[in-house]
Design a protein around this motif. Sequence first.
Motif, PDB file in Angstrom:
ATOM      1  N   GLY A 256     -21.013  -5.641   0.072  1.00  0.00           N
ATOM      2  CA  GLY A 256     -21.950  -5.317   1.150  1.00  0.00           C
ATOM      3  C   GLY A 256     -21.253  -5.000   2.470  1.00  0.00           C
ATOM      4  O   GLY A 256     -21.859  -5.044   3.534  1.00  0.00           O
ATOM      5  N   ARG A 257     -19.957  -4.722   2.411  1.00  0.00           N
ATOM      6  CA  ARG A 257     -19.172  -4.328   3.587  1.00  0.00           C
ATOM      7  C   ARG A 257     -18.097  -3.366   3.101  1.00  0.00           C
ATOM      8  O   ARG A 257     -17.822  -3.284   1.914  1.00  0.00           O
ATOM      9  N   LYS A 258     -17.453  -2.691   4.064  1.00  0.00           N
ATOM     10  CA  LYS A 258     -16.342  -1.833   3.660  1.00  0.00           C
ATOM     11  C   LYS A 258     -15.068  -2.654   3.550  1.00  0.00           C
ATOM     12  O   LYS A 258     -14.680  -3.348   4.496  1.00  0.00           O
TER      13      LYS A 258
ATOM     14  N   ILE B  76     -11.217  -2.372 -11.660  1.00  0.00           N
ATOM     15  CA  ILE B  76     -11.901  -1.490 -10.698  1.00  0.00           C
ATOM     16  C   ILE B  76     -10.911  -0.760  -9.784  1.00  0.00           C
ATOM     17  O   ILE B  76     -10.957   0.454  -9.657  1.00  0.00           O
ATOM     18  N   LEU B  77     -10.003  -1.534  -9.157  1.00  0.00           N
ATOM     19  CA  LEU B  77      -9.023  -0.877  -8.270  1.00  0.00           C
ATOM     20  C   LEU B  77      -7.865  -0.239  -9.037  1.00  0.00           C
ATOM     21  O   LEU B  77      -7.129   0.566  -8.470  1.00  0.00           O
ATOM     22  N   LYS B  78      -7.683  -0.652 -10.299  1.00  0.00           N
ATOM     23  CA  LYS B  78      -6.583  -0.138 -11.141  1.00  0.00           C
ATOM     24  C   LYS B  78      -5.215  -0.580 -10.621  1.00  0.00           C
ATOM     25  O   LYS B  78      -4.227   0.155 -10.717  1.00  0.00           O
ATOM     26  N   VAL B  79      -5.169  -1.763 -10.055  1.00  0.00           N
ATOM     27  CA  VAL B  79      -3.946  -2.254  -9.447  1.00  0.00           C
ATOM     28  C   VAL B  79      -3.599  -3.632 -10.003  1.00  0.00           C
ATOM     29  O   VAL B  79      -4.475  -4.479 -10.161  1.00  0.00           O
ATOM     30  N   ALA B  80      -2.312  -3.827 -10.300  1.00  0.00           N
ATOM     31  CA  ALA B  80      -1.844  -5.129 -10.769  1.00  0.00           C
ATOM     32  C   ALA B  80      -1.600  -6.039  -9.568  1.00  0.00           C
ATOM     33  O   ALA B  80      -0.785  -5.719  -8.710  1.00  0.00           O
ATOM     34  N   VAL B  81      -2.324  -7.140  -9.514  1.00  0.00           N
ATOM     35  CA  VAL B  81      -2.169  -8.083  -8.403  1.00  0.00           C
ATOM     36  C   VAL B  81      -2.025  -9.488  -8.979  1.00  0.00           C
ATOM     37  O   VAL B  81      -2.744  -9.867  -9.896  1.00  0.00           O
TER      38      VAL B  81
ATOM     39  N   ILE C 115      13.049  -2.581  10.271  1.00  0.00           N
ATOM     40  CA  ILE C 115      12.892  -2.534   8.807  1.00  0.00           C
ATOM     41  C   ILE C 115      12.285  -1.227   8.279  1.00  0.00           C
ATOM     42  O   ILE C 115      12.374  -0.941   7.087  1.00  0.00           O
ATOM     43  N   SER C 116      11.705  -0.424   9.172  1.00  0.00           N
ATOM     44  CA  SER C 116      10.984   0.752   8.654  1.00  0.00           C
ATOM     45  C   SER C 116      11.853   1.711   7.834  1.00  0.00           C
ATOM     46  O   SER C 116      11.337   2.358   6.927  1.00  0.00           O
ATOM     47  N   PRO C 117      13.166   1.815   8.095  1.00  0.00           N
ATOM     48  CA  PRO C 117      13.936   2.701   7.198  1.00  0.00           C
ATOM     49  C   PRO C 117      14.085   2.134   5.783  1.00  0.00           C
ATOM     50  O   PRO C 117      14.469   2.865   4.875  1.00  0.00           O
ATOM     51  N   HIS C 118      13.811   0.850   5.618  1.00  0.00           N
ATOM     52  CA  HIS C 118      14.099   0.211   4.327  1.00  0.00           C
ATOM     53  C   HIS C 118      12.854  -0.109   3.505  1.00  0.00           C
ATOM     54  O   HIS C 118      12.940  -0.222   2.286  1.00  0.00           O
ATOM     55  N   ILE C 119      11.717  -0.315   4.158  1.00  0.00           N
ATOM     56  CA  ILE C 119      10.518  -0.749   3.425  1.00  0.00           C
ATOM     57  C   ILE C 119       9.616   0.436   3.076  1.00  0.00           C
ATOM     58  O   ILE C 119       9.791   1.539   3.578  1.00  0.00           O
ATOM     59  N   HIS C 120       8.666   0.183   2.184  1.00  0.00           N
ATOM     60  CA  HIS C 120       7.587   1.146   1.954  1.00  0.00           C
ATOM     61  C   HIS C 120       6.475   0.928   2.974  1.00  0.00           C
ATOM     62  O   HIS C 120       6.097  -0.219   3.225  1.00  0.00           O
ATOM     63  N   ARG C 121       5.945   2.013   3.531  1.00  0.00           N
ATOM     64  CA  ARG C 121       4.680   1.943   4.257  1.00  0.00           C
ATOM     65  C   ARG C 121       3.617   1.957   3.149  1.00  0.00           C
ATOM     66  O   ARG C 121       3.350   3.001   2.544  1.00  0.00           O
ATOM     67  N   THR C 122       3.044   0.814   2.867  1.00  0.00           N
ATOM     68  CA  THR C 122       2.181   0.701   1.678  1.00  0.00           C
ATOM     69  C   THR C 122       0.810   1.342   1.911  1.00  0.00           C
ATOM     70  O   THR C 122       0.312   1.360   3.031  1.00  0.00           O
ATOM     71  N   PRO C 123       0.218   1.863   0.836  1.00  0.00           N
ATOM     72  CA  PRO C 123      -1.062   2.561   0.977  1.00  0.00           C
ATOM     73  C   PRO C 123      -2.229   1.594   1.211  1.00  0.00           C
ATOM     74  O   PRO C 123      -2.163   0.424   0.843  1.00  0.00           O
ATOM     75  N   VAL C 124      -3.281   2.135   1.819  1.00  0.00           N
ATOM     76  CA  VAL C 124      -4.542   1.397   1.937  1.00  0.00           C
ATOM     77  C   VAL C 124      -5.551   2.122   1.057  1.00  0.00           C
ATOM     78  O   VAL C 124      -5.635   3.348   1.098  1.00  0.00           O
ATOM     79  N   PHE C 125      -6.278   1.387   0.223  1.00  0.00           N
ATOM     80  CA  PHE C 125      -7.252   2.063  -0.626  1.00  0.00           C
ATOM     81  C   PHE C 125      -8.554   1.290  -0.650  1.00  0.00           C
ATOM     82  O   PHE C 125      -8.640   0.169  -0.148  1.00  0.00           O
ATOM     83  N   SER C 126      -9.554   1.922  -1.241  1.00  0.00           N
ATOM     84  CA  SER C 126     -10.874   1.300  -1.228  1.00  0.00           C
ATOM     85  C   SER C 126     -11.628   1.697  -2.481  1.00  0.00           C
ATOM     86  O   SER C 126     -11.192   2.556  -3.231  1.00  0.00           O
ATOM     87  N   SER C 127     -12.751   1.053  -2.712  1.00  0.00           N
ATOM     88  CA  SER C 127     -13.559   1.326  -3.894  1.00  0.00           C
ATOM     89  C   SER C 127     -15.021   1.210  -3.504  1.00  0.00           C
ATOM     90  O   SER C 127     -15.440   0.183  -2.954  1.00  0.00           O
ATOM     91  N   GLU C 128     -15.788   2.260  -3.791  1.00  0.00           N
ATOM     92  CA  GLU C 128     -17.200   2.188  -3.464  1.00  0.00           C
ATOM     93  C   GLU C 128     -17.911   1.102  -4.277  1.00  0.00           C
ATOM     94  O   GLU C 128     -18.843   0.464  -3.784  1.00  0.00           O
ATOM     95  N   SER C 129     -17.447   0.887  -5.520  1.00  0.00           N
ATOM     96  CA  SER C 129     -18.047  -0.188  -6.324  1.00  0.00           C
ATOM     97  C   SER C 129     -17.857  -1.538  -5.630  1.00  0.00           C
ATOM     98  O   SER C 129     -18.798  -2.327  -5.515  1.00  0.00           O
ATOM     99  N   LEU C 130     -16.640  -1.804  -5.165  1.00  0.00           N
ATOM    100  CA  LEU C 130     -16.397  -3.102  -4.526  1.00  0.00           C
ATOM    101  C   LEU C 130     -17.088  -3.191  -3.167  1.00  0.00           C
ATOM    102  O   LEU C 130     -17.569  -4.257  -2.781  1.00  0.00           O
ATOM    103  N   ASN C 131     -17.144  -2.072  -2.438  1.00  0.00           N
ATOM    104  CA  ASN C 131     -17.907  -2.078  -1.177  1.00  0.00           C
ATOM    105  C   ASN C 131     -19.348  -2.494  -1.430  1.00  0.00           C
ATOM    106  O   ASN C 131     -19.926  -3.268  -0.662  1.00  0.00           O
ATOM    107  N   SER C 132     -19.913  -1.971  -2.532  1.00  0.00           N
ATOM    108  CA  SER C 132     -21.325  -2.267  -2.734  1.00  0.00           C
ATOM    109  C   SER C 132     -21.510  -3.706  -3.221  1.00  0.00           C
ATOM    110  O   SER C 132     -22.482  -4.366  -2.862  1.00  0.00           O
TER     111      SER C 132
END
Lengths: 336, 336
Positions: free
Chosen positions: A45-47, A279-284, A25-42
């Motif tokens: 209390g974990r990354k 916070i993440l600026k992402v529609a979920v 499937i790798s030629p057809h799908i997106h390798r989706t990004p991984v992101f993070s937020s220091e606000s949410l980490n804090s």
Amino acid sequence: MDIEKLQNEKYAASISSIKEAQLRISPHIHRTPVFSSESLNSIAGRKLHFKGECFQKGGAFKFRGACNAIYSLGHDQAVKGVVTHSSGNHAAAVSLAAKLRGIPAYIIIPKNAPQCKVENVKRYGGQVIWSEPTMQSRESVATKVQQETGAVLVHPFNDGRIISGQGTISLELLDQVPEIDTIIAPISGGGLISGVALAAKAINPAIKVLAAEPRGADDAAQSKAAGEIVKPQKVDTIADGLRAFLGDLTWPIVRDLVDDIITVEDKEIVEAMRMCYEILKVAVEPSGAIGLAAVLSDEFRKKTVTKDSANIGIILSGGNVDLGVLWDSLKSSSSS
Amino acid sequence: MDIEKLQNEKYAASISSIKEAQLRISPHIHRTPVFSSESLNSIAGRKLHFKGECFQKGGAFKFRGACNAIYSLGHDQAVKGVVTHSSGNHAAAVSLAAKLRGIPAYIIIPKNAPQCKVENVKRYGGQVIWSEPTMQSRESVATKVQQETGAVLVHPFNDGRIISGQGTISLELLDQVPEIDTIIAPISGGGLISGVALAAKAINPAIKVLAAEPRGADDAAQSKAAGEIVKPQKVDTIADGLRAFLGDLTWPIVRDLVDDIITVEDKEIVEAMRMCYEILKVAVEPSGAIGLAAVLSDEFRKKTVTKDSANIGIILSGGNVDLGVLWDSLKSSSSS
């Protein structure tokens, strides 16, 4: 016995079938990004490492499984097309994958389905076939379509090819963030969490794999407690993608490889959606935000299994929500 | 004369100061992702590459300039702190950058500012100092704070260090997607577009640089037409980040290096926000979505300057919007 061999013998999918799926499937799908937020980490209390499957083609992880199933078909089988009777993200994913392969997709949709889901299927080129709004009618229409066209049924979760496709998320995520020690994903029929668990445990058996489930549709938590598949009479949750029950192929994997299930209230899901947006600026969508809701829940903090979890991978599994629905949930949540 | 030397002589910033800024700020900022959507490509009839500055720290590109300005200060100057009288994303960015450097940030905010903006500044550690809601009061309070504390004023756009910081977006974007032939960014005071244009034109003078501006605050379009800075009497737009006028340092760059300005209606901006949410799955504020609105506008399609544009970089400049505001705009837009 090594894990790969064990998985091959015991389950409908395995690390080997997941690696094959990745190549396929790798030629057809997106390798989706991984992101993070220091606000949410804090706050947590974990990354927290968010795997953005809301950015997957079709707007959800479902495209991985659908793509793997459809590209697994031999030519003679494929040309007759595929059929499914799920009306959600799986239907859109099957439509899109079939369109890419150039074969027909017949999508059975109950007459009372929301218009936006119907539009989604049509937009991706699926052929809508109406059924009555009962599971019995959906299944009998699907059988009729299979008989008339020779199309192959692509089940939304109870299928080794689907489980293998979804499992490619773990391969990507652990490649992107090797220090992850815990992964949490939503659970409904169990296709996603099964694939995720098979791959993660094969790569590193010490990784904790958790499932997040709405309190109003907690069949998986009940099943784990009972040691057998439990199907509650009533299901009531805002998370429209998490209302299915475990299947006979996903249950053994959930039973053996999922370390724990965290159940959360709908209002926690809505609050997690809001955090994703503001916070993440992402529609979920609700079903997609439940992993964050679970990690921020009191239940999660109290669990022994996660007390050493420092780097948590959270699968944001889908982003298909229309703004009106989101707003209505926020309003009813804040007034309740 | 080569472009670098020309820019150094003529303008408040240049490709050299932008490259210096990149070295200075890269340990502190996010290298933001570029993403795309086949649905939007097919709507636009060109390839669109979205630079996700909504994922920048502080939720907007403003952090680049603020970081560059604050880390440019010598130690003796820095310890006295910084002051600004912008209440939007720049204020949050200055607060955050000052916090990172461990120095005080004094943020002058008019008494009628929305609560969420005040909260944002406080969250990032800025010290809120109230003024009356007039520009005169804001400026006189800022002067007073400067005199009392020795803090340095960090202007939101009319400052070479700010322009240079914002220009790092072009360096990143053209490194991420070298085939880009056109870049579009919002214009307000002109700090962003000036930096973007200086860097892009130095890398490749054939790249078209366009600015997107709300019809209700089209001072830049009027200025370009008049050949001098025009400040309209009245400003009225939903895009709260785009209500400032060009400054004496940004105007010459906009005049010389911005190929054209596309003006759009507020309803086009709201529709672009909705597309960002429902198709791209990204939260973008009105000021941040205007680039997409411009590319999809009739005016854009009719322009000669963009007729060969095949790969367009669109800067999604900020994501700080609360869900209630978004919903209200959509409702009033659909009922108008």
